[in-house]
Write a protein that holds these residues in place. Structure first.
Motif, PDB file in Angstrom:
ATOM      1  N   ASN A   1       0.826  -1.221   0.000  1.00 53.87           N
ATOM      2  CA  ASN A   1       0.000   0.000   0.000  1.00 53.87           C
ATOM      3  C   ASN A   1       0.856   1.264   0.000  1.00 53.87           C
ATOM      4  O   ASN A   1       0.372   2.352  -0.303  1.00 53.87           O
ATOM      5  CB  ASN A   1      -0.926   0.031   1.224  1.00 53.87           C
ATOM      6  N   VAL A   2       2.104   1.104   0.389  1.00 51.80           N
ATOM      7  CA  VAL A   2       3.046   2.233   0.395  1.00 51.80           C
ATOM      8  C   VAL A   2       3.945   2.181  -0.837  1.00 51.80           C
ATOM      9  O   VAL A   2       4.042   3.155  -1.587  1.00 51.80           O
ATOM     10  CB  VAL A   2       3.914   2.224   1.688  1.00 51.80           C
TER      11      VAL A   2
ATOM     12  N   PHE B   1       3.362   3.401  -4.415  1.00 48.23           N
ATOM     13  CA  PHE B   1       3.331   4.837  -4.687  1.00 48.23           C
ATOM     14  C   PHE B   1       4.655   5.538  -4.408  1.00 48.23           C
ATOM     15  O   PHE B   1       4.758   6.748  -4.552  1.00 48.23           O
ATOM     16  CB  PHE B   1       2.258   5.516  -3.828  1.00 48.23           C
TER      17      PHE B   1
ATOM     18  N   ALA C   1       5.315   9.137   3.826  1.00 46.96           N
ATOM     19  CA  ALA C   1       4.595   7.855   3.838  1.00 46.96           C
ATOM     20  C   ALA C   1       4.018   7.620   5.222  1.00 46.96           C
ATOM     21  O   ALA C   1       4.749   7.690   6.219  1.00 46.96           O
ATOM     22  CB  ALA C   1       5.522   6.710   3.453  1.00 46.96           C
TER      23      ALA C   1
ATOM     24  N   GLY D   1      -5.781   8.156   5.914  1.00 41.62           N
ATOM     25  CA  GLY D   1      -7.131   8.700   5.738  1.00 41.62           C
ATOM     26  C   GLY D   1      -7.737   9.261   7.012  1.00 41.62           C
ATOM     27  O   GLY D   1      -8.951   9.371   7.150  1.00 41.62           O
ATOM     28  N   LYS D   2      -6.874   9.597   7.981  1.00 39.76           N
ATOM     29  CA  LYS D   2      -7.377  10.133   9.257  1.00 39.76           C
ATOM     30  C   LYS D   2      -6.883  11.546   9.529  1.00 39.76           C
ATOM     31  O   LYS D   2      -6.920  12.025  10.656  1.00 39.76           O
ATOM     32  CB  LYS D   2      -6.937   9.208  10.400  1.00 39.76           C
TER      33      LYS D   2
ATOM     34  N   ILE E   1      -3.752  12.568   9.328  1.00 41.71           N
ATOM     35  CA  ILE E   1      -2.387  12.633   9.859  1.00 41.71           C
ATOM     36  C   ILE E   1      -1.400  13.127   8.787  1.00 41.71           C
ATOM     37  O   ILE E   1      -0.496  13.919   9.077  1.00 41.71           O
ATOM     38  CB  ILE E   1      -1.961  11.257  10.415  1.00 41.71           C
ATOM     39  N   GLY E   2      -1.629  12.687   7.545  1.00 43.11           N
ATOM     40  CA  GLY E   2      -0.780  13.156   6.446  1.00 43.11           C
ATOM     41  C   GLY E   2      -0.834  14.667   6.339  1.00 43.11           C
ATOM     42  O   GLY E   2       0.184  15.335   6.144  1.00 43.11           O
ATOM     43  N   LYS E   3      -2.028  15.188   6.484  1.00 38.92           N
ATOM     44  CA  LYS E   3      -2.206  16.644   6.388  1.00 38.92           C
ATOM     45  C   LYS E   3      -1.434  17.369   7.498  1.00 38.92           C
ATOM     46  O   LYS E   3      -0.715  18.339   7.229  1.00 38.92           O
ATOM     47  CB  LYS E   3      -3.699  16.988   6.465  1.00 38.92           C
TER      48      LYS E   3
ATOM     49  N   ASN F   1      -2.524   8.425  -7.707  1.00 43.74           N
ATOM     50  CA  ASN F   1      -2.517   8.453  -6.236  1.00 43.74           C
ATOM     51  C   ASN F   1      -3.441   9.598  -5.794  1.00 43.74           C
ATOM     52  O   ASN F   1      -3.007  10.655  -5.329  1.00 43.74           O
ATOM     53  CB  ASN F   1      -1.075   8.654  -5.746  1.00 43.74           C
ATOM     54  N   ILE F   2      -4.741   9.345  -5.961  1.00 51.44           N
ATOM     55  CA  ILE F   2      -5.755  10.405  -5.833  1.00 51.44           C
ATOM     56  C   ILE F   2      -5.717  11.088  -4.460  1.00 51.44           C
ATOM     57  O   ILE F   2      -5.739  12.314  -4.372  1.00 51.44           O
ATOM     58  CB  ILE F   2      -7.188   9.837  -6.067  1.00 51.44           C
ATOM     59  N   SER F   3      -5.649  10.276  -3.381  1.00 48.84           N
ATOM     60  CA  SER F   3      -5.686  10.887  -2.045  1.00 48.84           C
ATOM     61  C   SER F   3      -4.477  11.797  -1.849  1.00 48.84           C
ATOM     62  O   SER F   3      -4.599  12.885  -1.270  1.00 48.84           O
ATOM     63  CB  SER F   3      -5.778   9.832  -0.949  1.00 48.84           C
ATOM     64  N   ALA F   4      -3.310  11.374  -2.352  1.00 50.69           N
ATOM     65  CA  ALA F   4      -2.108  12.205  -2.197  1.00 50.69           C
ATOM     66  C   ALA F   4      -2.243  13.494  -3.012  1.00 50.69           C
ATOM     67  O   ALA F   4      -1.987  14.590  -2.491  1.00 50.69           O
ATOM     68  CB  ALA F   4      -0.871  11.421  -2.639  1.00 50.69           C
TER      69      ALA F   4
ATOM     70  N   LEU G   1      -4.627  15.822  -1.348  1.00 49.04           N
ATOM     71  CA  LEU G   1      -4.011  16.394  -0.140  1.00 49.04           C
ATOM     72  C   LEU G   1      -3.048  17.518  -0.526  1.00 49.04           C
ATOM     73  O   LEU G   1      -3.115  18.622   0.034  1.00 49.04           O
ATOM     74  CB  LEU G   1      -3.273  15.290   0.632  1.00 49.04           C
ATOM     75  N   TYR G   2      -2.191  17.278  -1.498  1.00 43.04           N
ATOM     76  CA  TYR G   2      -1.192  18.278  -1.882  1.00 43.04           C
ATOM     77  C   TYR G   2      -1.886  19.547  -2.414  1.00 43.04           C
ATOM     78  O   TYR G   2      -1.501  20.664  -2.076  1.00 43.04           O
ATOM     79  CB  TYR G   2      -0.222  17.720  -2.930  1.00 43.04           C
TER      80      TYR G   2
HETATM   81  C1  LIG Z   1      -0.662  10.060   0.752  1.00 38.51           C
HETATM   82  C2  LIG Z   1      -0.670  10.046   2.264  1.00 38.51           C
HETATM   83  C3  LIG Z   1       0.634  10.613   2.795  1.00 38.51           C
HETATM   84  C4  LIG Z   1      -1.833  10.919   2.753  1.00 38.51           C
HETATM   85  O1  LIG Z   1      -1.868  10.887   4.157  1.00 38.51           O
HETATM   86  P1  LIG Z   1      -3.238  10.545   4.906  1.00 38.51           P
HETATM   87  O2  LIG Z   1      -2.993  10.673   6.370  1.00 38.51           O
HETATM   88  O3  LIG Z   1      -3.723   9.214   4.435  1.00 38.51           O
HETATM   89  O4  LIG Z   1      -4.177  11.709   4.357  1.00 38.51           O
HETATM   90  P2  LIG Z   1      -5.167  12.585   5.213  1.00 38.51           P
HETATM   91  O5  LIG Z   1      -6.075  11.693   6.005  1.00 38.51           O
HETATM   92  O6  LIG Z   1      -4.394  13.614   5.956  1.00 38.51           O
HETATM   93  O7  LIG Z   1      -6.021  13.267   4.070  1.00 38.51           O
HETATM   94  C5  LIG Z   1      -5.808  14.560   3.721  1.00 38.51           C
HETATM   95  C6  LIG Z   1      -6.613  14.883   2.496  1.00 38.51           C
HETATM   96  O8  LIG Z   1      -6.312  13.943   1.456  1.00 38.51           O
HETATM   97  C7  LIG Z   1      -7.487  13.649   0.745  1.00 38.51           C
HETATM   98  N1  LIG Z   1      -7.767  12.232   0.903  1.00 38.51           N
HETATM   99  C8  LIG Z   1      -7.321  11.389   1.865  1.00 38.51           C
HETATM  100  N2  LIG Z   1      -7.753  10.132   1.638  1.00 38.51           N
HETATM  101  C9  LIG Z   1      -8.477  10.199   0.506  1.00 38.51           C
HETATM  102  C10 LIG Z   1      -9.179   9.238  -0.270  1.00 38.51           C
HETATM  103  N3  LIG Z   1      -9.199   7.937   0.072  1.00 38.51           N
HETATM  104  N4  LIG Z   1      -9.804   9.657  -1.398  1.00 38.51           N
HETATM  105  C11 LIG Z   1      -9.764  10.946  -1.768  1.00 38.51           C
HETATM  106  N5  LIG Z   1      -9.113  11.902  -1.077  1.00 38.51           N
HETATM  107  C12 LIG Z   1      -8.496  11.536   0.038  1.00 38.51           C
HETATM  108  C13 LIG Z   1      -8.537  14.517   1.263  1.00 38.51           C
HETATM  109  O9  LIG Z   1      -8.499  15.726   0.523  1.00 38.51           O
HETATM  110  C14 LIG Z   1      -8.098  14.786   2.673  1.00 38.51           C
HETATM  111  O10 LIG Z   1      -8.568  15.990   3.167  1.00 38.51           O
HETATM  112  P3  LIG Z   1     -10.043  16.111   3.805  1.00 38.51           P
HETATM  113  O11 LIG Z   1     -10.228  14.879   4.631  1.00 38.51           O
HETATM  114  O12 LIG Z   1      -9.960  17.369   4.585  1.00 38.51           O
HETATM  115  O13 LIG Z   1     -10.959  16.168   2.611  1.00 38.51           O
HETATM  116  C15 LIG Z   1      -0.854   8.590   2.820  1.00 38.51           C
HETATM  117  O14 LIG Z   1      -2.104   8.084   2.403  1.00 38.51           O
HETATM  118  C16 LIG Z   1       0.242   7.635   2.420  1.00 38.51           C
HETATM  119  O15 LIG Z   1       1.271   7.562   3.070  1.00 38.51           O
HETATM  120  N6  LIG Z   1       0.035   6.847   1.353  1.00 38.51           N
HETATM  121  C17 LIG Z   1       0.977   5.825   0.908  1.00 38.51           C
HETATM  122  C18 LIG Z   1       2.332   6.391   0.451  1.00 38.51           C
HETATM  123  C19 LIG Z   1       2.170   7.545  -0.486  1.00 38.51           C
HETATM  124  O16 LIG Z   1       1.319   7.546  -1.356  1.00 38.51           O
HETATM  125  N7  LIG Z   1       3.026   8.558  -0.283  1.00 38.51           N
HETATM  126  C20 LIG Z   1       3.031   9.739  -1.116  1.00 38.51           C
HETATM  127  C21 LIG Z   1       3.819   9.517  -2.356  1.00 38.51           C
HETATM  128  S1  LIG Z   1       3.911  10.988  -3.341  1.00 38.51           S
END
Ligand SMILES: CC(C)(COP(=O)(O)OP(=O)(O)OC[C@H]1O[C@@H](n2cnc3c(N)ncnc32)[C@H](O)[C@@H]1OP(=O)(O)O)[C@@H](O)C(=O)NCCC(=O)NCCS
Length: 170
Positions: free
Chosen positions: A23-24, A27, A86, A94-95, A97-99, A126-129, A132-133
């Motif tokens: 899962n890490v 990406f 990561a 998705g909680k 913490i990344g933010k 990597n839609i969630s990332a 977030l960015y």
């Molecule tokens: C990418 C990553 C760092 C994000 O951290 P996270 O703690 O999971 O993200 P957050 O919970 O802080 O989410 C922040 C924002 O991301 C978006 N987001 C998070 N999960 C999402 C999902 N499943 N679908 C869509 N958007 C999502 C949202 O915009 C969210 O903000 P909101 O809740 O206020 O709308 C983390 O998921 C991760 O480590 N992933 C695996 C490794 C990776 O991809 N690293 C980055 C490589 S560039």
């Protein structure tokens, strides 16, 4: 409570665990899906300690390490750096913490290191990332087509950056 502290020797086994997690690693890394091991991460850490242009931190839930965030290729002349993040533990994504961690490192980069620009690269899928960015103010500077290959398919890759607009240019 989320705490961010310096990356330490004791984090090496966690790096192995996180970077071996599909899962890490689907990406992250030079080659997506790449595996690591204790020896490779020991070498990474030894090089890290010698490298003045890298600053890595461990993201913790109280004392439990759950991921890492860092800046690499820190260029004092150009006032820029590359960002990596990561959340390694599956239950902690998705909680929000990344933010929190991203806001912390952007502040560190702009205020402590006095950077002008922080760059990152991300697979477009990597839609969630990407979301977030963008929510933090990163903008897309370019899109490289079919730049990375993972499990039989090519993916587009985005170059993103955030700028320190409050900085004087001295
Ligand atoms: C990418 C990553 C760092 C994000 O951290 P996270 O703690 O999971 O993200 P957050 O919970 O802080 O989410 C922040 C924002 O991301 C978006 N987001 C998070 N999960 C999402 C999902 N499943 N679908 C869509 N958007 C999502 C949202 O915009 C969210 O903000 P909101 O809740 O206020 O709308 C983390 O998921 C991760 O480590 N992933 C695996 C490794 C990776 O991809 N690293 C980055 C490589 S560039």
């Amino acid at each position: 409570m989320i705490k961010i502290r310096k990356h330490q020797q004791k984090d090496i086994p966690y790096r192995v665990k996180w970077l071996s997690n599909p899962n890490v690693n689907k990406f992250i890394g030079d080659e997506l899906g790449q595996k690591t091991n204790l020896q490779k991460e020991k070498e990474w850490f030894a090089n890290y300690l010698k490298n003045r242009n890298k600053k890595f931190f461990t993201i913790c839930d109280n004392s439990k390490p759950i991921g890492f965030i860092g800046l690499s290729n820190i260029s004092k002349p150009n006032k820029n750096a590359d960002l990596f993040i990561a959340i390694g533990e599956d239950d902690y994504r998705g909680k929000g913490i990344g933010k929190i961690a991203m806001e912390w490192i952007i502040d560190y980069g702009f205020k402590k290191l006095k950077l002008h620009k922080i760059n990152l690269g991300v697979t477009k899928d990597n839609i969630s990332a990407v979301k977030l960015y963008q929510s933090l103010g990163f903008v897309i500077e370019g899109e490289m087509r079919d730049e990375v290959f993972y499990e039989g398919k090519f993916y587009n890759f985005l170059s993103m950056a955030i700028f320190n607009r409050n900085q004087n240019k001295k």
